[in-house]
Design a protein around this motif. Structure first.
Motif, mmCIF file in Angstrom:
data_model
loop_
_atom_site.group_PDB
_atom_site.id
_atom_site.type_symbol
_atom_site.label_atom_id
_atom_site.label_comp_id
_atom_site.label_asym_id
_atom_site.label_seq_id
_atom_site.Cartn_x
_atom_site.Cartn_y
_atom_site.Cartn_z
ATOM 1 N N GLU A 179 4.293 5.573 -5.258
ATOM 2 C CA GLU A 179 4.007 5.613 -6.830
ATOM 3 C C GLU A 179 2.945 6.872 -7.342
ATOM 4 N N ARG A 180 2.089 6.880 -6.402
ATOM 5 C CA ARG A 180 1.010 7.992 -6.712
ATOM 6 C C ARG A 180 1.603 9.358 -6.504
ATOM 7 N N ARG A 234 0.949 -1.132 0.085
ATOM 8 C CA ARG A 234 -0.053 0.023 -0.123
ATOM 9 C C ARG A 234 0.882 1.335 -0.084
ATOM 10 N N LYS A 235 2.010 1.209 0.675
ATOM 11 C CA LYS A 235 2.998 2.281 0.949
ATOM 12 C C LYS A 235 3.619 2.595 -0.298
ATOM 13 N N ASN A 236 3.976 1.358 -1.042
ATOM 14 C CA ASN A 236 4.491 1.707 -2.574
ATOM 15 C C ASN A 236 3.636 2.094 -3.618
ATOM 16 N N GLN A 237 2.319 1.665 -3.432
ATOM 17 C CA GLN A 237 1.349 2.299 -4.355
ATOM 18 C C GLN A 237 1.229 3.654 -4.075
ATOM 19 N N GLU A 238 1.032 4.223 -2.619
ATOM 20 C CA GLU A 238 0.996 5.513 -2.525
ATOM 21 C C GLU A 238 2.176 6.473 -2.829
ATOM 22 N N PHE A 241 4.289 14.379 -8.167
ATOM 23 C CA PHE A 241 5.538 15.160 -8.314
ATOM 24 C C PHE A 241 5.951 15.491 -9.550
ATOM 25 N N GLN A 242 5.870 14.208 -10.365
ATOM 26 C CA GLN A 242 6.439 14.403 -11.842
ATOM 27 C C GLN A 242 5.463 15.295 -12.511
ATOM 28 N N MET A 243 4.197 15.394 -12.135
ATOM 29 C CA MET A 243 3.310 16.011 -13.125
ATOM 30 C C MET A 243 3.373 17.478 -12.563
#
Length: 444
Positions: A154-155, A148-152, A160-162
């Motif tokens: 990544e989100r 869940r943390k990895n998914q968060e 940040f990239q956007m």
């Protein structure tokens, strides 16, 4: 065992139940014993009551012990199970253990010692199994949390990239806007300056003293605004990596004298002495004369602006490794050491208030810093609050242009210009600092 154990004996033979009960009693087991005679009652009581251990007969009247074990395990009823069997069949024992039995004991070997040993072993094995199961649950939960943390993450990374993309796009749009507006403002400003100069010529207009004074104010303010516009335009070009150096061989002393002559009127208006000292055996350099003059004009402008009395002087001298140093000193207000880094940041001034005494865009030193860097040079600052400042620019005598640029012709240097590497071109003051580089390398 010190704790009172809750034990259940499941056997359809009352004599066999009594043998187990007596054996555990003689073994000194402190216990609370319950007895049932069939599998259905055993399943019912185990569904509602927790026991520390169950002694189960392999052959019950209503069903095999193996079937009851499978029912208990499928119902997630966890309890240590010791199967009492009249058979000495290892295959049966293996089946029982695979089905979920904790241990087994042949009825022919029932004794207080064996019962106590099997009971303690079954409880230890059961507790170990529970600990392993708990550890597995915790590990699984931790793994799920990590997922869940990895998914968060990544989100968030995508956000940040956007955001970075939007910031980069906004920065490009800002630079383009600044460049466009600066270019558009320069045209009317040049017209204002040009017509003001024409009006001040006696043969074009006969102005009263008051009118001439107003036109001179228009001219001076126009020049000041044009200087600010040019700073913004240069900054936008530097930020976009679009500032080109137009290098050529020129006499650096002539450029310095020209810059000083342009700034002399400002110094005289404040009753400041403006001095020049040149210590060069060869005054020829290969660089962009316009940008070198711009660097010196900005440094002199700052020195005069922040000096109320005393003097400002420029010194040019040779450095080892075929380099030239240009120093601008003043007897002005000085700069606190804590502000050394900040003054080289774009739009940054020591006094950021709207009522500040010394106006400006805050781009002058940032532009100087960037220009010196793309020329392959360095800038140093030596200052003390209340005691004046010294900015030192070190530049290569012959700058290197990027691929595709015009190659520099060789400069004619005489043998007297070879310096010992033991000479130290830097100042020994403990407050000397190299200016921070506020921009990445720009394309030339």
């Amino acid at each position: 065992m010190e704790d009172t154990l809750k034990i259940l004996v499941v056997d359809d033979d009352e004599v066999d139940r009594m043998v187990v009960r007596c054996g555990l009693t003689k073994a000194g087991i402190k216990m609370e014993l319950s007895e049932v005679g069939n599998g259905n009652d055993a399943f019912s009581i185990l569904s509602t009551t927790a026991y520390d251990c169950v002694f189960l007969d392999y052959r019950l009247q209503d069903q095999y012990g193996l079937t009851l074990i499978q029912q208990l395990r499928s119902s997630e009823i966890k309890v240590p199970l010791v199967v009492l069997t009249g058979q000495e069949d290892e295959q049966t024992a293996v089946q029982l253990l695979k089905a979920g039995a904790t241990d087994y004991l042949s009825k022919s070997r029932i004794s207080p010692e064996n019962l106590a040993q099997v009971l303690r072993s079954a409880i230890r094995v059961y507790r170990a199994e529970m600990q392993v199961a708990l550890a597995k649950d915790q590990l699984r939960e931790s793994h799920e949390q990590l997922i869940r943390k990895n998914q968060e993450l990544e989100r968030q990374q995508q956000q940040f990239q956007m955001q970075n993309f939007k910031l980069s796009e906004a920065s490009l749009l800002k630079s383009h806007f600044l460049a466009t507006m600066s270019h558009e403002l320069r045209t009317p400003m040049n017209a204002i300056i040009g017509f003001s100069q024409i009006l001040l010529r006696p043969k074009f207009a006969q102005l009263t003293h008051q009118q001439a004074d107003m036109v001179e104010r228009i001219l001076n303010n126009g020049k000041h605004l044009l200087m600010l516009v040019n700073e913004v335009l240069d900054f936008s070009k530097l930020e976009a990596g679009q500032l080109d150096l137009k290098a050529e061989i020129f006499d650096v002393s002539k450029v310095i004298n020209l810059a000083v002559s342009e700034m002399r009127s400002l110094a005289e208006a404040k009753n400041l002495s403006l001095l020049v000292q040149t210590n060069l055996q060869n005054t020829s350099v290969f660089n962009d004369p316009v940008r070198v003059k711009q660097i010196l004009i900005n440094l002199l402008s700052n020195a005069i602006k922040f000096t109320e009395s005393g003097e400002v002087w420029v010194e040019v001298k040779e450095l080892p490794a075929n380099r030239v140093a240009i120093m601008v000193r003043d007897t002005g207000i000085g700069i606190a050491s804590r502000d050394f880094k900040r003054i080289f940041e774009a739009f940054r001034q020591v006094d950021q208030s709207l009522t500040r005494k010394y106006p400006g865009t805050g781009l002058g030193l940032a532009i100087i810093n960037s220009l010196v860097r793309i020329m392959g040079g360095k800038i140093f600052l030596e200052s003390k609050l209340g005691s004046g400042s010294m900015f030192k620019i070190e530049l290569p005598r012959q700058i290197t242009l990027p691929p595709g640029g015009v190659d520099a012709p060789p400069l004619q240097l005489d043998s007297n210009q070879v310096f010992s590497s033991a000479q130290n071109p830097h100042h020994s003051s403990s407050q000397a600092r190299q200016a921070p580089i506020g921009y990445p390398k720009f394309k030339l």
